[in-house]
Enzyme design. Structure first.
Site, mmCIF file in Angstrom:
data_model
loop_
_atom_site.group_PDB
_atom_site.id
_atom_site.type_symbol
_atom_site.label_atom_id
_atom_site.label_comp_id
_atom_site.label_asym_id
_atom_site.label_seq_id
_atom_site.Cartn_x
_atom_site.Cartn_y
_atom_site.Cartn_z
ATOM 1 N N MET A 263 8.287 37.297 20.050
ATOM 2 C CA MET A 263 7.643 37.847 18.851
ATOM 3 C C MET A 263 7.300 39.316 19.106
ATOM 4 O O MET A 263 6.422 39.889 18.457
ATOM 5 C CB MET A 263 6.385 37.051 18.502
ATOM 6 C CG MET A 263 6.713 35.604 18.136
ATOM 7 S SD MET A 263 5.512 34.853 17.039
ATOM 8 C CE MET A 263 4.055 34.878 18.053
ATOM 9 N N LEU B 66 6.421 43.135 23.984
ATOM 10 C CA LEU B 66 6.946 42.583 25.242
ATOM 11 C C LEU B 66 6.139 43.067 26.448
ATOM 12 O O LEU B 66 5.761 44.222 26.533
ATOM 13 C CB LEU B 66 8.409 43.006 25.421
ATOM 14 C CG LEU B 66 9.366 42.629 24.282
ATOM 15 C CD1 LEU B 66 10.804 42.968 24.672
ATOM 16 C CD2 LEU B 66 9.247 41.160 23.898
ATOM 17 N N GLY C 102 6.193 39.546 31.568
ATOM 18 C CA GLY C 102 6.645 38.148 31.489
ATOM 19 C C GLY C 102 7.941 38.052 30.693
ATOM 20 O O GLY C 102 8.924 37.436 31.137
ATOM 21 N N HIS C 103 7.964 38.679 29.498
ATOM 22 C CA HIS C 103 9.190 38.654 28.690
ATOM 23 C C HIS C 103 10.346 39.341 29.446
ATOM 24 O O HIS C 103 11.477 38.856 29.438
ATOM 25 C CB HIS C 103 8.998 39.438 27.386
ATOM 26 C CG HIS C 103 7.996 38.870 26.443
ATOM 27 N ND1 HIS C 103 6.803 39.489 26.184
ATOM 28 C CD2 HIS C 103 8.019 37.748 25.677
ATOM 29 C CE1 HIS C 103 6.124 38.779 25.294
ATOM 30 N NE2 HIS C 103 6.829 37.718 24.979
ATOM 31 N N GLN D 157 4.172 29.988 12.332
ATOM 32 C CA GLN D 157 3.437 29.403 13.455
ATOM 33 C C GLN D 157 1.994 29.892 13.556
ATOM 34 O O GLN D 157 1.315 29.630 14.542
ATOM 35 C CB GLN D 157 4.194 29.605 14.768
ATOM 36 C CG GLN D 157 4.349 31.033 15.252
ATOM 37 C CD GLN D 157 5.306 31.129 16.421
ATOM 38 O OE1 GLN D 157 6.515 31.072 16.266
ATOM 39 N NE2 GLN D 157 4.785 31.269 17.632
ATOM 40 N N GLU E 196 6.855 29.374 31.124
ATOM 41 C CA GLU E 196 6.025 28.184 31.383
ATOM 42 C C GLU E 196 4.577 28.388 30.969
ATOM 43 O O GLU E 196 3.796 27.447 30.975
ATOM 44 C CB GLU E 196 6.105 27.804 32.871
ATOM 45 C CG GLU E 196 7.458 27.200 33.211
ATOM 46 C CD GLU E 196 7.626 26.847 34.675
ATOM 47 O OE1 GLU E 196 6.896 27.414 35.521
ATOM 48 O OE2 GLU E 196 8.506 26.024 34.979
ATOM 49 N N ASP F 247 3.574 28.958 28.011
ATOM 50 C CA ASP F 247 3.481 28.126 26.811
ATOM 51 C C ASP F 247 4.085 26.768 27.145
ATOM 52 O O ASP F 247 5.168 26.398 26.661
ATOM 53 C CB ASP F 247 4.237 28.790 25.648
ATOM 54 C CG ASP F 247 3.612 30.117 25.281
ATOM 55 O OD1 ASP F 247 2.450 30.129 24.858
ATOM 56 O OD2 ASP F 247 4.277 31.149 25.456
ATOM 57 N N SER G 25 0.145 38.015 28.595
ATOM 58 C CA SER G 25 0.247 37.542 27.218
ATOM 59 C C SER G 25 0.191 38.753 26.298
ATOM 60 O O SER G 25 -0.532 39.725 26.587
ATOM 61 C CB SER G 25 -0.938 36.615 26.911
ATOM 62 O OG SER G 25 -1.103 36.491 25.514
HETATM 63 O O1 PAF Z 1 6.806 32.081 22.381
HETATM 64 C C1 PAF Z 1 6.963 32.813 21.387
HETATM 65 O O2 PAF Z 1 6.859 34.046 21.446
HETATM 66 C C2 PAF Z 1 7.281 32.176 20.049
HETATM 67 O O3 PAF Z 1 6.616 30.972 19.898
HETATM 68 C C3 PAF Z 1 8.792 32.008 19.801
HETATM 69 C C4 PAF Z 1 9.426 31.061 20.805
HETATM 70 C C5 PAF Z 1 9.479 33.366 19.889
HETATM 71 C C6 PAF Z 1 9.032 31.434 18.396
HETATM 72 O O4 PAF Z 1 8.545 32.270 17.411
#
Ligand code: PAF
Length: 282
Positions: free
Chosen positions: A30, A33, A36-37, A61, A148, A150, A185
């Site tokens: 999302m 970044l 972690g990403h 979500q 992990e 999430d 995060s």
């Molecule tokens: O983990 C996230 O950033 C979101 O839940 C995802 C997997 C990109 C779905 O919108």
């Protein structure tokens, strides 16, 4: 690296890659970044010929009272990170293209989505699964990378891929932490200085719980109470949940006899942070 927002354009590129026999790794995000990403992108790059990163803040979500409108957005910086870590394509679909108002079909999840974040964020996993299923269908990746941190999302997506026969391997990737233990995060940017310092109580409490497990403690209620008391020593922490569940079914356990997940969600001010510990040596 190319940035594409149109579904048909990205499909054309992917079709050409497939024609050439190239493998595709996918990192859904999302945006905003962090390290972690970027570590997911790096791993995807090492394991595939091509890497696609999606950046889409998914309204499905978020609950109405949550932070959808103020969720941090930093596209230019994100694109730079993607480029530096070797992404080949960044998919930035518009809200209208990915979730047109006429959308009537959603992906729901039974059982695994009912507790932990599922009970405090009703509808959250339905939103996650719906968007991830759409992205899997559009991008048809060979492997998809999920952090992990999430843990519940990872378990649910793994199950969704299996139950709905998606032809993508779900690759779990280790939590990346700051030097003082705080799990990385996108929401950490919301924390004030004091909250940022206070938030280290989460990983400290989880590490102390791990020591108890290593000493042979097996009563989950005791360990749960220990973690709650430990987090409560920090006045800025407001616990949403602390739970000990079976690692694969995510159902509550009394006596720890199989691999478990200790999952926690804690508020610091308005910011809700999650973290977890997997313990398998039982
Ligand atoms: O983990 C996230 O950033 C979101 O839940 C995802 C997997 C990109 C779905 O919108």
């Amino acid at each position: 690296m190319e940035t594409i927002s149109k579904i048909n354009e990205i499909r054309n590129i992917i079709n050409e890659w497939k024609r050439q026999g190239l493998t595709i790794g996918f990192v859904p995000t999302m945006g905003c970044l962090h390290q972690g990403h970027l570590s997911l992108i790096e791993q995807a790059k090492n394991e595939n010929d091509k890497v696609i990163v999606s950046i889409f803040v998914n309204p499905l979500q978020f609950r109405p009272n949550e932070d959808f409108s103020r969720y941090p957005r930093s596209l230019d910086k994100d694109l730079e990170g993607c480029r530096n870590f070797g992404a080949d394509l960044v998919f930035t679909p518009s809200l209208n293209d990915l979730l047109p108002e006429k959308n009537l079909v959603y992906v729901d999840v039974d059982l695994l989505g009912n507790n932990l974040c599922g009970s405090s964020r009703e509808g959250h996993f339905r939103g996650v699964c719906t968007i991830v299923a759409k992205l899997f269908n559009i991008l048809t990746p060979d492997k998809s990378y999920f952090g992990e941190k999430d843990a519940q999302q990872l378990a649910i997506i793994t199950r969704m891929a299996e139950d709905l026969n998606f032809n993508t391997k779900i690759v779990p990737c280790a939590i990346v932490r700051e030097s003082d233990g705080l799990a990385m995060s996108s929401r950490n940017v919301y924390l004030t200085l004091e909250e940022r310092q206070a938030a280290t109580i989460i990983s400290k409490s989880l590490s102390s719980a791990k020591s108890l497990l290593q000493k042979g403690k097996r009563d989950s209620l005791n360990i749960k109470s220990f973690i709650i008391d430990s987090i409560k020593t920090e006045p800025l922490a407001n616990i949403d949940y602390v739970e000990i569940v079976d690692h694969s079914t995510l159902q509550f356990v009394d006596i720890i006899e199989k691999p478990i997940l200790i999952a926690v969600a804690v508020y610091f001010g308005k910011t809700r942070l999650i973290d977890n510990l997997t313990y398998k040596e039982v």
